[in-house]
Design a protein around this motif. Structure first.
Motif, PDB file in Angstrom:
ATOM      1  N   UNK A   1       0.833  -1.204   0.000  1.00 45.33           N
ATOM      2  CA  UNK A   1       0.000   0.000   0.000  1.00 45.33           C
ATOM      3  C   UNK A   1       0.871   1.260   0.000  1.00 45.33           C
ATOM      4  N   UNK A   2       1.946   1.246   0.782  1.00 48.34           N
ATOM      5  CA  UNK A   2       2.867   2.396   0.776  1.00 48.34           C
ATOM      6  C   UNK A   2       3.511   2.564  -0.597  1.00 48.34           C
ATOM      7  N   UNK A   3       3.861   1.462  -1.211  1.00 53.69           N
ATOM      8  CA  UNK A   3       4.458   1.527  -2.548  1.00 53.69           C
ATOM      9  C   UNK A   3       3.449   2.077  -3.556  1.00 53.69           C
ATOM     10  N   UNK A   4       2.175   1.714  -3.392  1.00 57.59           N
ATOM     11  CA  UNK A   4       1.148   2.231  -4.289  1.00 57.59           C
ATOM     12  C   UNK A   4       1.009   3.740  -4.128  1.00 57.59           C
ATOM     13  N   UNK A   5       1.057   4.220  -2.893  1.00 57.34           N
ATOM     14  CA  UNK A   5       0.981   5.668  -2.674  1.00 57.34           C
ATOM     15  C   UNK A   5       2.166   6.365  -3.342  1.00 57.34           C
ATOM     16  N   UNK A   6       3.363   5.807  -3.166  1.00 53.86           N
ATOM     17  CA  UNK A   6       4.556   6.426  -3.754  1.00 53.86           C
ATOM     18  C   UNK A   6       4.497   6.421  -5.277  1.00 53.86           C
ATOM     19  N   UNK A   7       3.927   5.344  -5.843  1.00 54.83           N
ATOM     20  CA  UNK A   7       3.853   5.241  -7.300  1.00 54.83           C
ATOM     21  C   UNK A   7       2.705   6.042  -7.891  1.00 54.83           C
ATOM     22  N   UNK A   8       1.705   6.328  -7.089  1.00 55.03           N
ATOM     23  CA  UNK A   8       0.538   7.055  -7.576  1.00 55.03           C
ATOM     24  C   UNK A   8      -0.452   6.166  -8.299  1.00 55.03           C
ATOM     25  N   UNK A   9      -0.307   4.851  -8.206  1.00 53.45           N
ATOM     26  CA  UNK A   9      -1.252   3.923  -8.840  1.00 53.45           C
ATOM     27  C   UNK A   9      -1.220   2.592  -8.095  1.00 53.45           C
ATOM     28  N   UNK A  10      -2.084   1.677  -8.512  1.00 43.21           N
ATOM     29  CA  UNK A  10      -2.244   0.417  -7.790  1.00 43.21           C
ATOM     30  C   UNK A  10      -1.334  -0.705  -8.267  1.00 43.21           C
ATOM     31  N   UNK A  11      -0.392  -0.403  -9.157  1.00 44.07           N
ATOM     32  CA  UNK A  11       0.461  -1.459  -9.708  1.00 44.07           C
ATOM     33  C   UNK A  11       1.172  -2.267  -8.626  1.00 44.07           C
ATOM     34  N   UNK A  12       1.705  -1.636  -7.563  1.00 45.09           N
ATOM     35  CA  UNK A  12       2.374  -2.440  -6.533  1.00 45.09           C
ATOM     36  C   UNK A  12       1.443  -3.415  -5.803  1.00 45.09           C
ATOM     37  N   UNK A  13       0.117  -3.226  -5.958  1.00 46.75           N
ATOM     38  CA  UNK A  13      -0.839  -4.099  -5.289  1.00 46.75           C
ATOM     39  C   UNK A  13      -1.369  -5.197  -6.210  1.00 46.75           C
ATOM     40  N   UNK A  14      -0.801  -5.297  -7.424  1.00 45.71           N
ATOM     41  CA  UNK A  14      -1.236  -6.343  -8.340  1.00 45.71           C
ATOM     42  C   UNK A  14      -1.091  -7.716  -7.686  1.00 45.71           C
ATOM     43  N   UNK A  15      -2.136  -8.522  -7.792  1.00 42.43           N
ATOM     44  CA  UNK A  15      -2.118  -9.857  -7.207  1.00 42.43           C
ATOM     45  C   UNK A  15      -2.413  -9.889  -5.728  1.00 42.43           C
ATOM     46  N   UNK A  16      -2.582  -8.725  -5.094  1.00 43.28           N
ATOM     47  CA  UNK A  16      -2.829  -8.660  -3.651  1.00 43.28           C
ATOM     48  C   UNK A  16      -4.216  -8.112  -3.314  1.00 43.28           C
ATOM     49  N   UNK A  17      -5.025  -7.821  -4.351  1.00 42.30           N
ATOM     50  CA  UNK A  17      -6.329  -7.216  -4.114  1.00 42.30           C
ATOM     51  C   UNK A  17      -7.431  -8.266  -4.128  1.00 42.30           C
ATOM     52  N   UNK A  18      -8.370  -8.128  -3.192  1.00 41.92           N
ATOM     53  CA  UNK A  18      -9.545  -8.992  -3.179  1.00 41.92           C
ATOM     54  C   UNK A  18     -10.448  -8.627  -4.348  1.00 41.92           C
ATOM     55  N   UNK A  19     -11.351  -9.534  -4.706  1.00 43.73           N
ATOM     56  CA  UNK A  19     -12.163  -9.353  -5.907  1.00 43.73           C
ATOM     57  C   UNK A  19     -13.086  -8.138  -5.819  1.00 43.73           C
ATOM     58  N   UNK A  20     -13.384  -7.678  -4.602  1.00 46.74           N
ATOM     59  CA  UNK A  20     -14.285  -6.538  -4.473  1.00 46.74           C
ATOM     60  C   UNK A  20     -13.592  -5.192  -4.643  1.00 46.74           C
ATOM     61  N   UNK A  21     -12.245  -5.171  -4.511  1.00 49.83           N
ATOM     62  CA  UNK A  21     -11.536  -3.903  -4.359  1.00 49.83           C
ATOM     63  C   UNK A  21     -11.779  -2.962  -5.539  1.00 49.83           C
ATOM     64  N   UNK A  22     -11.558  -3.422  -6.735  1.00 50.47           N
ATOM     65  CA  UNK A  22     -11.732  -2.549  -7.902  1.00 50.47           C
ATOM     66  C   UNK A  22     -13.190  -2.401  -8.300  1.00 50.47           C
ATOM     67  N   UNK A  23     -14.077  -3.210  -7.736  1.00 55.64           N
ATOM     68  CA  UNK A  23     -15.511  -3.007  -7.929  1.00 55.64           C
ATOM     69  C   UNK A  23     -16.001  -1.850  -7.060  1.00 55.64           C
TER      70      UNK A  23
END
Length: 502
Positions: A410-432
């Motif tokens: 999550x910290x890496x996602x904030x630093x990157x400005x996108x959700x790429x660092x969370x790829x493969x770590x998100x539950x199915x509801x997150x992007x819904x």
């Protein structure tokens, strides 16, 4: 409503504000005992109490104890930590735990009908045709529909067992249908004493002694006050017409399970320490007379919640408590003290109070020898004084590997400005719940306001799959929460950020 909305989300988001607060260096217990002594001295004088013993249990031992006044007005013998007082309704916690131990041992079930263990109840006429018949658990939680019976119940202490059997067989007038509301019943706990006797095959007092008192080393505690050595006997008194007069010395009888126990401060501290040792849940050997999980079960509030002021002088200004009656305990969540377990004891000749704070491993109790003197206010005020002194340190919740890994992403996602660092770590509801594009926009907005956040304060776990956090940024701070889903492996179901208002 989903878990990530409403009150639950509010609580998680609020957690860092308290979790990361910087308090003044804590005092020692010895430094605040004069304040605690003053609280009890003032109460003793105002309530006209001949003698009191009070103590603080901390970190598994009796950390402070004091006796004040006299245990007997005739010989003026001083109260000590070995003086023995009747604790009245604080007995109910022993009764509740005895029932649960019998359940653990396969002798009964909490959902058994009480009449299956007390056959004399089978002829009872219930208030309505749709009334449920009383279960064992209904008696534990005071939801059996029986009328509040203070002070009548106190005077039944000496009732012979045969007379109690006839009383039960005669039936009762109900106050309400069982399971419809909380109503405190000494009669109900006397019935639990009969259930314990019938299920165990021995007298109630003998079972409690064998199953709880003896294993805990409470050799000065029991129910037969006639066997108390005079040197340690705290005589009970009434304050009436501006003078003290002795109350009748009630022998052990059929209502002992609701209020007949006698203890010393030294003995009672062993009970308090044992109860507190049930927290937190852990993998250590379970060596107590009753399982830790069973002790924790005993303090689960049922329902019929109430909103109440905290007991003591801070009650008017402290935030409200959510309270319920569990099994022999009043259970409340306090915004300063955390989970609190409390019970008073009022009896002809005696008054007592105990309050435990399992989150901190601390308990305060007080015993007195004046009719219905309830030293609840100084006990709670002592707890508040300990909190203000920084003595109520919470037990640290460990950060699980799953939470640590998700937070790093999550910290890496904030630093990157996108959700790429969370790829493969998100539950199915997150992007819904929020699209990747909207997340990128939100992260950009936050970065524009507070900039980079290179420093993270230690996580404040709220469970094995959740945590609150705080990030230290170039132009402020971010509070947030992280919640994982019940998947294997665990995945992120919710992530929130909030700019901390200066």
């Amino acid at each position: 409503m989903s878990w990530t909305s409403g009150l639950a989300l509010t609580l998680l988001l609020a957690a860092p504000l308290s979790a990361f607060a910087q308090d003044a260096p804590p005092k020692t217990l010895a430094q605040i005992t004069p304040e605690i002594d003053a609280l009890f001295a003032r109460y003793q004088a105002d309530a006209h109490i001949p003698g009191m013993a009070y103590g603080v249990v901390k970190d598994g031992k009796l950390a402070y104890v004091k006796g004040v006044g006299v245990q007997n007005l005739d010989d003026k013998s001083a109260v000590t930590a070995d003086s023995r007082f009747r604790i009245a309704s604080m007995t109910k916690a022993f009764t509740a735990l005895a029932i649960l131990k019998l359940r653990d041992d396969g002798k009964l079930h909490l959902d058994d009908l009480a009449e299956d263990h007390v056959p004399e109840m089978k002829g009872w006429v219930y208030p309505t045709t749709d009334s449920p018949r009383i279960r064992v658990r209904d008696l534990l939680h005071h939801v059996g529909g029986l009328v509040t019976d203070d002070p009548w119940g106190d005077r039944q202490q000496i009732l012979p067992q045969d007379d109690f059997t006839r009383m039960i067989a005669a039936g009762v007038p109900f106050s309400r249908a069982p399971q419809s509301a909380f109503e405190y019943s000494n009669y109900g706990y006397a019935l639990l004493g009969r259930i314990i006797a019938n299920a165990s095959g021995m007298d109630y007092a003998d079972y409690v002694r064998q199953a709880i008192l003896t294993p805990l080393g409470m050799t000065s505690s029991g129910f037969d006050v006639t066997k108390t050595p005079k040197a340690h006997y705290a005589r009970g008194y009434r304050w009436e017409n501006e003078r003290w007069s002795p109350e009748p010395e009630m022998i052990d009888g059929a209502f002992n399970a609701m209020g007949g126990m006698q203890v010393s401060a030294n003995d009672y501290a062993k009970w308090v320490a044992f109860l507190l040792s049930a927290w937190p849940p852990r993998d250590d050997a379970d060596t107590g007379p009753v399982k830790r999980a069973t002790v924790r079960e005993m303090v689960q509030g049922l329902n019929f919640m109430s909103v109440a002021n905290r007991i003591g002088t801070s009650g008017a200004s402290a935030c409200k408590q959510a309270a319920a009656y569990a099994m022999g305990w009043r259970v409340a969540q306090d915004c300063d003290l955390g989970l609190t377990l409390a019970h008073g004891g009022g009896y002809p000749g005696y008054g007592s109070h105990v309050m435990l704070m399992p989150d901190h491993g601390v308990g305060v109790f007080a015993l007195s020898n004046r009719t219905y003197a309830g030293p609840s206010a100084p006990a709670w005020d002592a707890a508040v004084a300990m909190d203000k002194a920084g003595l109520l340190t919470g037990r640290a919740q460990p950060v699980t590997p799953a939470v640590a890994d998700a937070f790093a992403a999550a910290r890496a996602a904030y630093a990157a400005g996108n959700l790429a660092p969370l790829d493969g770590k998100l539950a199915m509801n997150f992007l819904m719940d929020r699209s990747a594009a909207n997340w990128a926009a939100e992260l950009a907005r936050l970065r524009a306001e507070v900039g980079d956040c290179p420093i993270a304060e230690p996580l404040a776990p709220t469970g094995a799959l959740s945590a609150a956090f705080r990030l230290i940024c170039d132009r402020g701070k971010l509070d947030g929460m992280l919640l994982l889903a019940p998947t294997s492996p665990a995945t992120v179901q919710a992530l929130r950020f909030r700019v901390v208002t200066p």
